[in-house]
Design a protein around this motif. Structure first.
Motif, PDB file in Angstrom:
ATOM      1  N   LEU A 100      -5.847  -5.539   0.525  1.00 21.53           N
ATOM      2  CA  LEU A 100      -5.395  -4.529  -0.593  1.00 21.53           C
ATOM      3  C   LEU A 100      -6.654  -3.690  -0.911  1.00 21.53           C
ATOM      4  O   LEU A 100      -6.617  -2.626  -1.159  1.00 21.53           O
ATOM      5  CB  LEU A 100      -4.618  -5.183  -1.592  1.00 21.53           C
ATOM      6  CG  LEU A 100      -3.160  -5.548  -1.191  1.00 21.53           C
ATOM      7  CD1 LEU A 100      -2.593  -6.187  -2.526  1.00 21.53           C
ATOM      8  CD2 LEU A 100      -2.295  -4.545  -0.551  1.00 21.53           C
ATOM      9  N   VAL A 159       0.770  -1.181  -0.071  1.00 14.75           N
ATOM     10  CA  VAL A 159       0.068   0.063   0.076  1.00 14.75           C
ATOM     11  C   VAL A 159       0.877   1.336   0.065  1.00 14.75           C
ATOM     12  O   VAL A 159       0.733   2.093  -0.619  1.00 14.75           O
ATOM     13  CB  VAL A 159      -0.936  -0.198   1.202  1.00 14.75           C
ATOM     14  CG1 VAL A 159      -1.607   1.377   1.359  1.00 14.75           C
ATOM     15  CG2 VAL A 159      -1.903  -1.223   0.964  1.00 14.75           C
ATOM     16  N   ILE A 215      -6.643  -0.355  -3.212  1.00 18.22           N
ATOM     17  CA  ILE A 215      -5.736  -0.943  -4.107  1.00 18.22           C
ATOM     18  C   ILE A 215      -6.225  -1.713  -4.931  1.00 18.22           C
ATOM     19  O   ILE A 215      -6.656  -2.789  -4.648  1.00 18.22           O
ATOM     20  CB  ILE A 215      -4.313  -1.468  -3.483  1.00 18.22           C
ATOM     21  CG1 ILE A 215      -3.804  -0.465  -2.626  1.00 18.22           C
ATOM     22  CG2 ILE A 215      -3.237  -1.849  -4.394  1.00 18.22           C
ATOM     23  CD1 ILE A 215      -3.096   0.666  -3.286  1.00 18.22           C
ATOM     24  N   SER A 273      -7.922  -1.323   1.287  1.00 16.60           N
ATOM     25  CA  SER A 273      -6.976  -0.076   1.249  1.00 16.60           C
ATOM     26  C   SER A 273      -7.146   0.895  -0.018  1.00 16.60           C
ATOM     27  O   SER A 273      -6.404   1.778  -0.294  1.00 16.60           O
ATOM     28  CB  SER A 273      -5.542  -0.377   1.427  1.00 16.60           C
ATOM     29  OG  SER A 273      -5.427  -0.943   2.854  1.00 16.60           O
TER      30      SER A 273
END
Length: 291
Positions: free
Chosen positions: A115, A96, A120, A118
């Motif tokens: 991910l 990240v 992503i 976050s």
């Protein structure tokens, strides 16, 4: 005049498409069955499988990599990139922090969950069969807007495979083969990409296809099947005869055991652009008489 206009429009549209315009956003389905939308052509990529790293670089897109998994080591240029861990010990926080446009991951390991939380974008890949190698290459070409490069790579791999198959066709026999990934023992089924390479090397895999692509098996099955050749991708050849009943296996009695570790293991174990080099190793093992 109208016909001329439309002709010019089509030419311009094709040209823009070829150089990367009018391609994004695009939505593709990954191997977890998820619909993944790419808002723009990814320029900062993290790869979390060595085979994906190698395929991306073989397509000429190595400069897009900002990090890889801990095991990616080919080509040499990726060795200096930051390493984000392995399949089950990856570091989502480190990934990240790099703020990548895209992270290419395995369907195993569940890295997509932290991910995605976050923000992503992740795309999961599962490359287990021989045909998956080419499907994955084309998929990466679609993701990177590099379809032509992907098709060239597919053609190159297939040409290299054909050259090795032509060599193997000169062999006089087709020995039975047991291929062991680790001493658990885990092995390979005939429909896995390694199983297909064994067939192309003119060997006969002793593992029944119904057990799956990468099954854990009973050691007694190997004794029962009595293979003529054993292929290992771990440094345990000296211990094989110590297993109950294994000293009588033909491959061990005739010393037809091939051990591949390090770089040789990578060539055999990674379903990527160097797969023909893995096939060459198998042919040399199964048919040492071939030059």
């Amino acid at each position: 005049m109208r016909k001329l206009f439309w002709s010019l429009f089509l030419v311009v549209s094709y040209s823009l498409s070829a150089i990367g315009f009018a391609q994004y956003p695009k939505t593709l389905t990954d191997d977890l069955g998820r619909r993944v939308t790419l808002q723009a052509e990814p320029k900062k990529i993290v790869t979390m499988l060595p085979s994906l790293t190698e395929t991306l670089c073989a397509m000429g897109a190595c400069e897009r990599l900002v990090a890889t998994d801990s095991f990616s080591d080919w080509p040499d240029s990726v060795k200096k990139l930051p390493k984000m861990g392995g399949l089950f010990d990856a570091s989502p926080e480190k990934i990240v922090a790099l703020k990548p446009d895209l992270v290419l991951i395995s369907v195993y390991g569940k890295l997509q969950e932290p991910l995605e939380r976050s923000g992503i974008t992740t795309f999961a890949v599962k490359t287990e069969s021989y045909e998956d190698i080419f499907r994955t290459t084309r998929l990466l070409g679609e993701i990177l807007n590099q379809k032509s490069a992907a098709e060239r790579l597919v053609a190159q791999i297939q040409q290299q495979i054909y050259a090795q198959e032509t060599r193997a066709a000169k062999a006089k026999d087709r020995p039975t083969v047991y291929y062991e990934i680790d001493p658990t023992p885990y092995t390979v089924g005939p429909d896995s990409f390694i199983g297909t390479l064994i067939t192309k090397a003119r060997g006969q895999n002793i593992i029944p296809k119904e057990l799956g692509n990468f099954p854990r098996i009973s050691p007694e099955l190997v004794v029962q099947k009595n293979p003529q050749v054993i292929v290992l991708t771990h440094p345990g050849a000296a211990d094989l005869a110590k297993r109950p009943g294994w000293a009588q296996i033909q491959a061990i009695r005739t010393n037809r055991v091939c051990g591949f570790t390090g770089e040789a293991d990578n060539l055999l174990s990674r379903p990527g652009p160097r797969v023909a080099e893995g096939l060459k190793l198998l042919i040399a093992c199964l048919h040492p008489e071939l030059k």
